[in-house]
Design a protein around this motif. Structure first.
Motif, mmCIF file in Angstrom:
data_model
loop_
_atom_site.group_PDB
_atom_site.id
_atom_site.type_symbol
_atom_site.label_atom_id
_atom_site.label_comp_id
_atom_site.label_asym_id
_atom_site.label_seq_id
_atom_site.Cartn_x
_atom_site.Cartn_y
_atom_site.Cartn_z
ATOM 1 N N PRO A 26 3.084 -4.128 12.337
ATOM 2 C CA PRO A 26 3.847 -5.089 11.317
ATOM 3 C C PRO A 26 4.510 -6.084 12.361
ATOM 4 O O PRO A 26 5.197 -5.908 13.412
ATOM 5 N N ARG B 135 2.926 -6.354 6.626
ATOM 6 C CA ARG B 135 4.388 -6.161 6.394
ATOM 7 C C ARG B 135 4.690 -6.665 4.883
ATOM 8 O O ARG B 135 5.263 -5.786 4.237
ATOM 9 N N GLU C 83 8.278 1.084 9.477
ATOM 10 C CA GLU C 83 8.417 -0.291 8.554
ATOM 11 C C GLU C 83 9.111 -0.062 7.371
ATOM 12 O O GLU C 83 9.929 -0.868 6.933
#
Length: 388
Positions: free
Chosen positions: A279, A289, A339
């Protein structure tokens, strides 16, 4: 047939006709390619389509993993996936379009058992620069397959400049009634296979010049073909998705469209991570992302406690195996969870910013741009936190 049998049947059919099987590449395109990810089987072969001799000869076939984000908003319908596998064949200055179409018809009807009466095709009808594709039209008329002539829908290009040419697309009827209308007139005609007669190069001024060699480039999506052959109503019901449909509904109570989106985006994220992407705020990393944030937005819409930490290990391993990737499943899970934590912090910051007096009323386009540029809050996230 299950998906593996379909892939094997396809590759062996063309190997019997002189094609050499080549190994599919990763999702990362070759150096110099302007796209972020490989979107079709032809991307890794671009130098050979432009004239460089291929070490395995002039007839090739393979299965290639691809990623397309142009259809991201359509994911959740019956036919679109973000990451998928594509079967392909290529003639590098060898045989022409008629041979490709004739073999394609034979594979679909004889090799895969599709009723010829359920097929319809489209063919390039000609424009101001080049005439109609009469060679393809004659093949289909000789086979008794109904033809629809179009212009823009049957001209393939890899961008505003570069290799291009007319194509012929093969459609399969999926309705409950006898076939009716045409592919452009009824969405129950689903595209199965595209055959591109790559004969020209478009220059910056829009003109066409002949390529040094005439090529044929074909591609069809594995999951879409499997769903049609298996009598399923969507790509998400073919056997590739069996583990997902077995495990996720019991874990997360979602409507059908949301379930499809979560399955697609999580599966795509696993494959992207498996090919080495992480990401980031730009480029390939931002695509990853965005996929994960769309998933998390859907999961938390009705239940803030839902998270990727609940994802069964079986689905991570199944996806990596399906796409022949060697990444450690534990590494994939760590990337997903890192993430998710970043997204949680962004949510909290977003709520604090949107609570300010300036943003309490209806949000204008200027507000949305300001929130993104100043606070890093994407439009999708803002609209989820504060629906218009």
């Amino acid at each position: 047939m299950n998906t593996d049998q379909i892939v094997r049947t396809f590759l062996e059919y063309f190997e019997d006709r002189g094609h050499r099987r080549i190994t599919g590449s990763t999702l990362l395109p070759p150096p110099g390619d302007s796209v972020l990810f490989t979107t079709s089987g032809m991307h890794p072969l671009t130098p050979y389509l432009e004239g460089r001799p291929h070490p395995l000869g002039r007839r090739l076939t393979n299965v290639q993993r691809c990623l397309r984000t142009t259809d991201l908003d359509e994911v959740g319908d019956r036919t679109h996936l973000t990451v998928f596998e594509m079967l392909g064949t290529w003639s590098l200055g060898d045989y022409g379009g008629p041979s490709s179409l004739d073999w394609g018809y034979g594979l679909l009807t004889e090799g895969l058992g599709i009723d010829p009466g359920l097929l319809h095709v489209t063919v390039f009808g000609g424009d101001d620069l080049t005439g109609p594709d009469t060679a393809s039209l004659e093949v289909w008329q000789g086979r008794g397959v109904p033809v629809e002539l179009t212009v823009e829908d049957n001209w393939w290009s890899n961008g505003p400049t570069g290799p291009c040419g007319p194509d012929s697309e093969i459609f399969l009827w999926t309705g409950d009634t006898p076939p009716e209308s045409t592919p452009t007139g009824d969405e129950r005609w689903v595209e199965v296979w595209n055959h591109v007669m790559m004969r020209y190069r478009r220059l910056a001024d829009g003109s066409l010049v002949p390529l040094p060699q005439h090529n044929v480039d074909t591609g069809l999506g594995v999951e879409r073909l499997a769903s049609l052959l298996q009598g399923r109503t969507s790509v998400f019901e073919c056997d590739v998705f069996d583990p997902w449909r077995r495990l996720l509904p019991a874990l997360w109570q979602l409507d059908e469209v949301s379930l499809r989106l979560v399955c697609d985006h999580v599966r795509s994220a696993i494959v992207v991570i498996g090919d080495g992407v992480r990401p980031a705020s730009t480029g390939r990393g931002y695509v990853l992302r965005r996929l994960l944030r769309r998933v998390l937005t859907v999961l938390r819409r009705d239940d803030p406690s839902r998270g990727l930490g609940d994802l069964p290990d079986e689905l991570v391993r199944h996806t990596l195996d399906r796409f022949r990737q060697d990444e450690d499943p534990d590494v994939v899970r760590r990337v997903l969870l890192d993430e998710e934590h970043r997204f949680g912090r962004l949510l909290e910051r977003g709520r604090q910013v949107l609570a300010r007096p300036r943003f309490r009323g209806p949000l204008s386009e200027e507000d949305l741009h300001h929130l993104h540029d100043t606070y890093g809050l994407p439009r999708d996230l803002v609209l989820n936190l504060r629906p218009q």
